[in-house]
Design a protein around this motif. Structure first.
Motif, PDB file in Angstrom:
ATOM      1  N   ARG A 107      11.445 -15.291  -2.759  1.00 50.84           N
ATOM      2  CA  ARG A 107      12.326 -14.361  -2.053  1.00 50.84           C
ATOM      3  C   ARG A 107      13.492 -13.973  -2.961  1.00 50.84           C
ATOM      4  N   GLY A 108      14.026 -14.939  -3.693  1.00 49.92           N
ATOM      5  CA  GLY A 108      15.100 -14.636  -4.645  1.00 49.92           C
ATOM      6  C   GLY A 108      14.643 -13.671  -5.730  1.00 49.92           C
ATOM      7  N   LEU A 109      13.421 -13.862  -6.197  1.00 57.22           N
ATOM      8  CA  LEU A 109      12.873 -12.938  -7.193  1.00 57.22           C
ATOM      9  C   LEU A 109      12.684 -11.537  -6.606  1.00 57.22           C
ATOM     10  N   LEU A 110      12.233 -11.479  -5.358  1.00 59.17           N
ATOM     11  CA  LEU A 110      12.092 -10.180  -4.695  1.00 59.17           C
ATOM     12  C   LEU A 110      13.452  -9.512  -4.550  1.00 59.17           C
ATOM     13  N   ARG A 111      14.474 -10.284  -4.240  1.00 64.02           N
ATOM     14  CA  ARG A 111      15.825  -9.739  -4.110  1.00 64.02           C
ATOM     15  C   ARG A 111      16.280  -9.134  -5.442  1.00 64.02           C
ATOM     16  N   LYS A 112      16.062  -9.860  -6.538  1.00 59.44           N
ATOM     17  CA  LYS A 112      16.466  -9.340  -7.855  1.00 59.44           C
ATOM     18  C   LYS A 112      15.688  -8.079  -8.213  1.00 59.44           C
ATOM     19  N   ALA A 113      14.393  -8.073  -7.945  1.00 63.60           N
ATOM     20  CA  ALA A 113      13.575  -6.898  -8.249  1.00 63.60           C
ATOM     21  C   ALA A 113      14.004  -5.704  -7.398  1.00 63.60           C
ATOM     22  N   THR A 114      14.323  -5.957  -6.137  1.00 63.47           N
ATOM     23  CA  THR A 114      14.780  -4.881  -5.250  1.00 63.47           C
ATOM     24  C   THR A 114      16.109  -4.325  -5.736  1.00 63.47           C
ATOM     25  N   ASP A 115      17.016  -5.214  -6.129  1.00 63.73           N
ATOM     26  CA  ASP A 115      18.314  -4.764  -6.649  1.00 63.73           C
ATOM     27  C   ASP A 115      18.147  -3.945  -7.926  1.00 63.73           C
ATOM     28  N   LEU A 116      17.250  -4.382  -8.807  1.00 64.87           N
ATOM     29  CA  LEU A 116      17.009  -3.648 -10.057  1.00 64.87           C
ATOM     30  C   LEU A 116      16.402  -2.264  -9.773  1.00 64.87           C
ATOM     31  N   GLU A 117      15.453  -2.223  -8.830  1.00 62.27           N
ATOM     32  CA  GLU A 117      14.849  -0.919  -8.509  1.00 62.27           C
ATOM     33  C   GLU A 117      15.876   0.018  -7.891  1.00 62.27           C
ATOM     34  N   THR A 118      16.743  -0.498  -7.041  1.00 62.30           N
ATOM     35  CA  THR A 118      17.794   0.321  -6.432  1.00 62.30           C
ATOM     36  C   THR A 118      18.751   0.825  -7.502  1.00 62.30           C
TER      37      THR A 118
ATOM     38  N   ARG B  34      12.621  -8.991   5.898  1.00 62.90           N
ATOM     39  CA  ARG B  34      12.366  -9.450   7.269  1.00 62.90           C
ATOM     40  C   ARG B  34      11.031 -10.182   7.334  1.00 62.90           C
ATOM     41  N   TRP B  35      10.017  -9.631   6.666  1.00 65.15           N
ATOM     42  CA  TRP B  35       8.700 -10.255   6.710  1.00 65.15           C
ATOM     43  C   TRP B  35       8.638 -11.518   5.863  1.00 65.15           C
ATOM     44  N   VAL B  36       9.314 -11.513   4.736  1.00 69.39           N
ATOM     45  CA  VAL B  36       9.362 -12.727   3.911  1.00 69.39           C
ATOM     46  C   VAL B  36      10.106 -13.827   4.670  1.00 69.39           C
ATOM     47  N   ASP B  37      11.192 -13.466   5.336  1.00 71.84           N
ATOM     48  CA  ASP B  37      11.932 -14.441   6.140  1.00 71.84           C
ATOM     49  C   ASP B  37      11.086 -14.972   7.292  1.00 71.84           C
ATOM     50  N   THR B  38      10.213 -14.133   7.828  1.00 70.01           N
ATOM     51  CA  THR B  38       9.301 -14.577   8.887  1.00 70.01           C
ATOM     52  C   THR B  38       8.338 -15.631   8.350  1.00 70.01           C
ATOM     53  N   VAL B  39       7.805 -15.409   7.156  1.00 72.51           N
ATOM     54  CA  VAL B  39       6.917 -16.405   6.531  1.00 72.51           C
ATOM     55  C   VAL B  39       7.676 -17.709   6.318  1.00 72.51           C
ATOM     56  N   ILE B  40       8.893 -17.617   5.805  1.00 71.02           N
ATOM     57  CA  ILE B  40       9.698 -18.819   5.544  1.00 71.02           C
ATOM     58  C   ILE B  40       9.992 -19.550   6.859  1.00 71.02           C
ATOM     59  N   GLY B  41      10.378 -18.806   7.882  1.00 73.21           N
ATOM     60  CA  GLY B  41      10.674 -19.426   9.174  1.00 73.21           C
ATOM     61  C   GLY B  41       9.468 -20.110   9.785  1.00 73.21           C
TER      62      GLY B  41
ATOM     63  N   GLU C 166       0.820  -1.212   0.000  1.00 75.47           N
ATOM     64  CA  GLU C 166       0.000   0.000   0.000  1.00 75.47           C
ATOM     65  C   GLU C 166       0.857   1.266   0.000  1.00 75.47           C
ATOM     66  N   ARG C 167       1.985   1.218   0.708  1.00 79.72           N
ATOM     67  CA  ARG C 167       2.884   2.379   0.780  1.00 79.72           C
ATOM     68  C   ARG C 167       3.885   2.408  -0.379  1.00 79.72           C
ATOM     69  N   ASP C 168       3.760   1.447  -1.272  1.00 73.48           N
ATOM     70  CA  ASP C 168       4.678   1.315  -2.416  1.00 73.48           C
ATOM     71  C   ASP C 168       6.125   1.177  -1.925  1.00 73.48           C
ATOM     72  N   ALA C 169       6.301   0.392  -0.867  1.00 73.77           N
ATOM     73  CA  ALA C 169       7.619   0.205  -0.271  1.00 73.77           C
ATOM     74  C   ALA C 169       8.026  -1.269  -0.243  1.00 73.77           C
ATOM     75  N   LEU C 170       7.406  -2.074  -1.101  1.00 76.25           N
ATOM     76  CA  LEU C 170       7.685  -3.506  -1.070  1.00 76.25           C
ATOM     77  C   LEU C 170       9.122  -3.823  -1.488  1.00 76.25           C
ATOM     78  N   PHE C 171       9.653  -3.080  -2.435  1.00 75.04           N
ATOM     79  CA  PHE C 171      11.001  -3.350  -2.926  1.00 75.04           C
ATOM     80  C   PHE C 171      12.029  -2.622  -2.071  1.00 75.04           C
ATOM     81  N   SER C 172      12.069  -2.989  -0.794  1.00 70.84           N
ATOM     82  CA  SER C 172      13.020  -2.402   0.139  1.00 70.84           C
ATOM     83  C   SER C 172      13.584  -3.528   0.995  1.00 70.84           C
ATOM     84  N   PRO C 173      14.731  -3.303   1.576  1.00 65.65           N
ATOM     85  CA  PRO C 173      15.333  -4.341   2.422  1.00 65.65           C
ATOM     86  C   PRO C 173      14.445  -4.761   3.590  1.00 65.65           C
ATOM     87  N   ARG C 174      13.576  -3.879   4.040  1.00 58.54           N
ATOM     88  CA  ARG C 174      12.692  -4.191   5.162  1.00 58.54           C
ATOM     89  C   ARG C 174      11.707  -5.312   4.835  1.00 58.54           C
ATOM     90  N   ALA C 175      11.354  -5.456   3.560  1.00 59.57           N
ATOM     91  CA  ALA C 175      10.408  -6.498   3.166  1.00 59.57           C
ATOM     92  C   ALA C 175      10.978  -7.891   3.411  1.00 59.57           C
TER      93      ALA C 175
END
Length: 165
Positions: A148-159, A86-93, A75-84
């Protein structure tokens, strides 16, 4: 993401959390106690298996809270950030812990001499259900790791794009 879709997802998550809490407080303990009353040889297994079931539901609830937080980031358009992460890792854990619980139950049911009121089909059915949960849980963990790997690549590309622009 459309606001109506986000609201519907949040309502579903809230309902699932409420149903899970009801299950943890009422359904699981009551069912375990009833099974022990109906078939007394189950009594030594009632508390440990009820505890594992309650912990399994807790794992689902933790993952749902993490998904709620990820929706807030969308909603805040902040999904492609390192903070995301933590939450993805929480789901995985949480999924990994639930999978290990199911695997532990499967192992116990496979080797323990648990009495059965009829022909042993109750224990066999529980073994198949727990094994199925372990397989599905492992598949979910692996799928989420790929995502999560795809999110990492997308975050790196956006950065990288932000640095260029």
């Amino acid at each position: 993401m459309h606001r109506v879709l986000t609201a519907v997802l949040r309502a579903g998550i809230a309902a699932a959390l409420a149903v899970g809490l009801f299950g943890q407080i009422v359904v699981i303990p009551t069912t375990a106690a009833d099974e022990a009353d109906v078939f007394p040889p189950y009594a030594p297994y009632a508390v440990p298996y009820a505890t594992v079931a309650i912990l399994g539901v807790l794992c689902v609830q933790v993952a749902l809270v993490a998904v709620w937080q990820l929706l807030a980031m969308v909603e805040r358009d902040a999904l492609f950030s390192p903070r995301a992460f933590r939450w993805v890792d929480t789901v995985i854990g949480a999924a990994a812990v639930a999978t290990l619980l199911a695997l532990g139950v499967s192992g116990h049911l496979a080797v323990a001499e648990i009495p059965s009121p009829d022909d042993g089909m109750d224990v066999l059915g529980a073994l198949l259900a727990a094994s199925g949960c372990a397989v599905v849980g492992a598949a979910f963990v692996m799928l989420t790791l790929v995502m999560r790997g795809l999110l990492r690549k997308a975050t790196d590309l956006e950065t990288e794009m932000a640095q260029v622009v």
